[in-house]
Write a protein that holds these residues in place. Structure first.
Motif, PDB file in Angstrom:
ATOM      1  N   LYS B  58       0.851  -1.180   0.000  1.00 47.26           N
ATOM      2  CA  LYS B  58       0.000   0.000   0.000  1.00 47.26           C
ATOM      3  C   LYS B  58       0.890   1.235   0.000  1.00 47.26           C
ATOM      4  O   LYS B  58       1.860   1.308   0.752  1.00 47.26           O
ATOM      5  CB  LYS B  58      -0.858  -0.001   1.266  1.00 47.26           C
ATOM      6  N   VAL B  59       0.564   2.208  -0.854  1.00 46.69           N
ATOM      7  CA  VAL B  59       1.452   3.346  -1.043  1.00 46.69           C
ATOM      8  C   VAL B  59       1.541   4.195   0.221  1.00 46.69           C
ATOM      9  O   VAL B  59       2.498   4.914   0.438  1.00 46.69           O
ATOM     10  CB  VAL B  59       1.017   4.167  -2.265  1.00 46.69           C
ATOM     11  N   GLN B  60       0.553   4.042   1.101  1.00 45.23           N
ATOM     12  CA  GLN B  60       0.578   4.847   2.325  1.00 45.23           C
ATOM     13  C   GLN B  60       1.755   4.504   3.226  1.00 45.23           C
ATOM     14  O   GLN B  60       2.247   5.346   3.956  1.00 45.23           O
ATOM     15  CB  GLN B  60      -0.715   4.660   3.113  1.00 45.23           C
ATOM     16  N   TYR B  61       2.208   3.258   3.159  1.00 48.13           N
ATOM     17  CA  TYR B  61       3.378   2.897   3.951  1.00 48.13           C
ATOM     18  C   TYR B  61       4.561   3.760   3.569  1.00 48.13           C
ATOM     19  O   TYR B  61       5.375   4.140   4.401  1.00 48.13           O
ATOM     20  CB  TYR B  61       3.728   1.425   3.742  1.00 48.13           C
ATOM     21  N   PHE B  62       4.617   4.044   2.279  1.00 53.22           N
ATOM     22  CA  PHE B  62       5.717   4.855   1.755  1.00 53.22           C
ATOM     23  C   PHE B  62       5.673   6.258   2.356  1.00 53.22           C
ATOM     24  O   PHE B  62       6.690   6.799   2.810  1.00 53.22           O
ATOM     25  CB  PHE B  62       5.588   4.882   0.234  1.00 53.22           C
ATOM     26  N   ILE B  64       4.213   7.132   5.141  1.00 50.35           N
ATOM     27  CA  ILE B  64       4.526   7.023   6.570  1.00 50.35           C
ATOM     28  C   ILE B  64       6.033   6.889   6.766  1.00 50.35           C
ATOM     29  O   ILE B  64       6.618   7.505   7.666  1.00 50.35           O
ATOM     30  CB  ILE B  64       3.797   5.818   7.191  1.00 50.35           C
ATOM     31  N   ALA B  65       6.658   6.095   5.882  1.00 51.37           N
ATOM     32  CA  ALA B  65       8.103   5.889   6.008  1.00 51.37           C
ATOM     33  C   ALA B  65       8.837   7.214   5.844  1.00 51.37           C
ATOM     34  O   ALA B  65       9.791   7.504   6.574  1.00 51.37           O
ATOM     35  CB  ALA B  65       8.580   4.890   4.971  1.00 51.37           C
ATOM     36  N   ILE B  66       8.376   8.026   4.895  1.00 51.30           N
ATOM     37  CA  ILE B  66       9.045   9.312   4.682  1.00 51.30           C
ATOM     38  C   ILE B  66       8.830  10.228   5.881  1.00 51.30           C
ATOM     39  O   ILE B  66       9.753  10.905   6.341  1.00 51.30           O
ATOM     40  CB  ILE B  66       8.530   9.964   3.383  1.00 51.30           C
ATOM     41  N   LEU B  67       7.590  10.203   6.426  1.00 56.57           N
ATOM     42  CA  LEU B  67       7.330  11.030   7.602  1.00 56.57           C
ATOM     43  C   LEU B  67       8.193  10.577   8.768  1.00 56.57           C
ATOM     44  O   LEU B  67       8.672  11.380   9.559  1.00 56.57           O
ATOM     45  CB  LEU B  67       5.853  10.932   7.990  1.00 56.57           C
ATOM     46  N   PHE B  68       8.387   9.261   8.840  1.00 57.00           N
ATOM     47  CA  PHE B  68       9.212   8.722   9.913  1.00 57.00           C
ATOM     48  C   PHE B  68      10.614   9.320   9.843  1.00 57.00           C
ATOM     49  O   PHE B  68      11.206   9.641  10.879  1.00 57.00           O
ATOM     50  CB  PHE B  68       9.265   7.200   9.801  1.00 57.00           C
ATOM     51  N   GLY B 114      -2.553  16.216   4.237  1.00 54.38           N
ATOM     52  CA  GLY B 114      -3.304  15.011   4.563  1.00 54.38           C
ATOM     53  C   GLY B 114      -2.494  13.738   4.543  1.00 54.38           C
ATOM     54  O   GLY B 114      -3.043  12.655   4.362  1.00 54.38           O
ATOM     55  N   ALA B 115      -1.200  13.861   4.724  1.00 56.71           N
ATOM     56  CA  ALA B 115      -0.366  12.660   4.697  1.00 56.71           C
ATOM     57  C   ALA B 115      -0.589  11.794   5.926  1.00 56.71           C
ATOM     58  O   ALA B 115      -0.257  10.618   5.918  1.00 56.71           O
ATOM     59  CB  ALA B 115       1.111  13.044   4.593  1.00 56.71           C
ATOM     60  N   LEU B 116      -1.170  12.385   6.982  1.00 54.87           N
ATOM     61  CA  LEU B 116      -1.368  11.612   8.207  1.00 54.87           C
ATOM     62  C   LEU B 116      -2.711  10.882   8.218  1.00 54.87           C
ATOM     63  O   LEU B 116      -2.986  10.090   9.107  1.00 54.87           O
ATOM     64  CB  LEU B 116      -1.262  12.523   9.433  1.00 54.87           C
ATOM     65  N   GLU B 117      -3.575  11.210   7.247  1.00 54.15           N
ATOM     66  CA  GLU B 117      -4.862  10.495   7.174  1.00 54.15           C
ATOM     67  C   GLU B 117      -4.615   9.101   6.609  1.00 54.15           C
ATOM     68  O   GLU B 117      -3.926   8.952   5.609  1.00 54.15           O
ATOM     69  CB  GLU B 117      -5.824  11.239   6.237  1.00 54.15           C
ATOM     70  N   TRP B 118      -5.198   8.117   7.253  1.00 58.25           N
ATOM     71  CA  TRP B 118      -5.058   6.759   6.720  1.00 58.25           C
ATOM     72  C   TRP B 118      -6.336   6.403   5.963  1.00 58.25           C
ATOM     73  O   TRP B 118      -7.390   6.262   6.556  1.00 58.25           O
ATOM     74  CB  TRP B 118      -4.802   5.768   7.844  1.00 58.25           C
ATOM     75  N   GLU B 119      -6.195   6.327   4.640  1.00 57.95           N
ATOM     76  CA  GLU B 119      -7.366   5.964   3.844  1.00 57.95           C
ATOM     77  C   GLU B 119      -7.354   4.469   3.602  1.00 57.95           C
ATOM     78  O   GLU B 119      -6.383   3.936   3.081  1.00 57.95           O
ATOM     79  CB  GLU B 119      -7.339   6.701   2.501  1.00 57.95           C
TER      80      GLU B 119
END
Lengths: 518, 120
Positions: B58-62, B64-68, B114-119
């Motif tokens: 899922k692209v959202q992991y990516f 999250i990884a960048i935010l990390f 909205g990078a923190l929203e989990w869709e």
């Protein structure tokens, strides 16, 4: 077990610090506030650009009816501020950040070219995004200008750094920003493809460059250019490791410049990227990469010259040949200009072969002229090309003289300059380069260069013929706005002035030349 | 010169031996009772779709990884800074705030975008 590794790491760190002669700190814990504030002051232009990029990014988050002009205005304002500060600092050559960063006439001159290129790009971007209906997704604009400023910042760091690590940081900052900008037309397949190709080949070339740098670090024990120069003078130049390191570093940088045989990314990336970014790419990163090449191979590490001079000669001739001949058969104006930029890169590399003060001055002059004429011709492409999906066929120029004589004259000036026909700057750029070559006794190279630029002249003249001889292909209403008028005016005046008063510019360059040339 | 790196090699040797030792001991001691649910790769509690080896995440992991990375870099600098803060004085204190402000700009940007929203 827990204490032993900690102790040994400290020991290793201390030996590394001890071996880098310039970075010895007797008292690490005390902060030398005076040195830091001096460093901050010396890197003031860079800091201004960072602030500008952050402000642009934050402003892009606030919805605003006239967001695009606002952000462009902020960007230009910050660049002008930074340029003012650079101009003020030019009189006080100094090093900063423990010898990693250098402010001198050379870096100031190149920074001015970078400011010029970025400002002109910012000014013509508004028209492009308006034409392509991208302005409605207003939120993207902030990223666009912030990324442009970050790319500029990367270039500024590259021209000012006197340390391999800092050079690499600047290079990557610039490259990463431009990767994103290349793929900025998110719905356009060619833009995405260009971005992907650029990332893959860019990462590849960065890896080669880094490998060369790491070999140099292994051989000399420092990444500081002065320290390296001192260490290299005791080394045997025929050491295969040193040859390998030099060639790797050279190849990594030639990739960025787009010299043959490392040019294959240039046409695709130039074609796919948004036109203002193509203009930007052919001016700013190229100037920064040449600054690094000059700084490394002509100044601080000029001792390596016997290693690369033959390769460089071959690459320069090959680059000019491929660039000039392949451009002949292009039907897309952006692809054609990509090959033309390859040919110009070959010309610039000849300046390195010529070497010495004359060679360097001619490269610096060439870069300035190249900025004016390239940005100018791209501004006209942006005006003529309405639809991004249609590509940019050279037939866009057909019959321009009938509908828009003013634009036709400007195109004529830029194309004459690119071809190297007087009284434009392009002629004198080539003239001084050839003069420098002949002074150093490379007459055969000069003859080859003249012949190849005659070949190159043909494809510029082909467009001029389209403009003046062909009937107009379609009725295009060209809307000029103030910023793009300014771009065209600056580019035209620049191209003509460098052609009419080259001596004035050369004096300026001679004054900005660093002392102690190799 | 190579002798300087002896501790590094020793360190590597110790790490490898220790890892091998722990894995062997746990293999000998634990009960072995695999079942399909247990063998599934654990992905933050989200049911996986297809094989992970197919390269489909899922692209959202990516994101999250960048935010990390933002926070990771921040922490990486905060730890050594906190150790020597007493010596750095007010100057070092302000300097760290400048650094955090820079990261904050990136974080605010990501948040508003909205990078923190989990869709799902």
């Amino acid at each position: 077990m827990s204490t032993t590794p900690a102790n040994t790491t400290t020991a290793i760190e201390l030996t590394t610090i001890g071996s880098t002669a310039d970075l010895v700190n007797t008292d690490i814990t005390r902060i030398d506030t005076a040195a830091i504030s001096q460093s901050v002051l010396a890197s003031g232009p860079e800091i201004i650009i960072i602030i500008g990029a952050c402000v642009a990014l934050m402003l892009s988050l606030v919805p605003h009816p006239r967001q695009d002009p606002l952000l462009a205005g902020v960007s230009v304002f910050m660049i002008v501020l930074a340029a003012g500060m650079s101009y003020g600092l030019a009189d006080y050559p100094q090093t900063a950040y423990a010898g990693m960063f250098m402010v001198d006439g050379f870096s100031t001159y190149l920074k001015m070219i970078l400011y010029l290129g970025t400002t002109l790009t910012v000014l013509m971007s508004g028209r492009y995004f308006h034409n392509n209906r991208l302005g409605k997704e207003g939120v993207f604009q902030g990223e666009y200008y912030a990324l442009l400023l970050f790319a500029l910042l990367g270039g500024m760091i590259m021209v000012s750094s006197t340390d391999l690590l800092l050079i690499y940081v600047g290079l990557e900052l610039q490259a990463l920003s431009i990767y994103v900008l290349t793929g900025f037309l998110k719905t356009d397949v060619r833009s995405n493809e260009a971005s992907l190709k650029y990332i893959i080949l860019g990462a590849f070339s960065s890896a080669i460059l880094l490998y060369g740098m790491s070999l140099f670090y292994g051989l000399t024990g420092t990444t500081n250019l002065n320290g390296m120069a001192a260490a290299l003078s005791t080394l045997d130049l025929s050491d295969p490791m040193l040859v390998l390191a030099t060639l790797f570093m050279l190849v990594g940088l030639l990739f960025k410049v787009g010299a043959v045989p490392f040019h294959m990314w240039v046409p695709d990336v130039y074609e796919g990227a948004p036109s203002p970014i193509t203009a930007y790419m052919s001016v700013v990163p190229k100037t920064a990469a040449f600054a690094v090449i000059i700084r490394l191979f002509m100044q601080d590490l000029s001792i390596l010259q016997p290693i690369w001079i033959l390769n460089m000669t071959g690459i320069a001739v090959l680059t000019m040949t491929v660039g000039s001949f392949v451009a002949l058969v292009q039907h897309n104006i952006k692809r054609m200009l990509a090959y033309s930029s390859i040919a110009h890169a070959g010309f610039l590399l000849l300046g390195l072969v010529a070497g010495g003060e004359n060679g360097m001055a001619s490269i610096l002059f060439y870069l300035l002229v190249y900025t004016f004429m390239t940005v100018g011709i791209f501004a006209i492409i942006i005006l003529l090309n309405k639809d991004v999906t249609a590509g940019a066929p050279i037939e866009d120029f057909s019959g321009l003289a009938k509908n828009h004589p003013g634009l036709a004259i400007m195109s004529l000036i830029f194309l004459f300059s690119l071809a190297g026909i007087p009284p434009t700057g392009g002629f004198f750029a080539k003239f001084y380069l050839l003069a420098a070559l002949i002074d150093e006794g490379h007459v055969v190279l000069a003859v080859i260069a003249v012949l190849l630029s005659a070949v190159a002249a043909w494809f510029y003249i082909r467009i001029i013929m389209l403009i003046y001889v062909q009937p107009p292909a379609q009725q295009t209403d060209i809307q000029l706005n103030l910023p793009i008028r300014a771009v065209l005016l600056i580019a035209t005046i620049g191209t003509l002035m460098t052609g009419l008063l080259p001596a004035w510019f050369l004096d300026f360059i001679a004054n900005s030349m660093p002392l102690g040339l190799g | 010169m190579p002798i300087d790196f002896l501790p590094v090699f020793l360190m590597v040797a110790v790490v490898v031996t220790l890892a091998a030792f722990i894995l062997t001991v746990s293999r000998l001691l634990r009960t072995d009772n695999p079942y399909p649910e247990k063998n599934r790769p654990y992905e933050c509690g989200i049911d996986h779709v297809g094989e992970a080896s197919a390269g489909l995440f899922k692209v959202q992991y990516f994101v999250i990884a960048i935010l990390f990375v933002v926070f990771d870099v921040e922490t990486m600098f905060l730890f050594p800074w906190a150790m020597v803060l007493a010596d750095l004085g007010l100057f070092g204190y302000i300097e760290m705030f400048i650094f955090i402000m820079m990261l904050l700009v990136g974080f605010i940007y990501a948040w508003i975008k909205g990078a923190l929203e989990w869709e799902v």
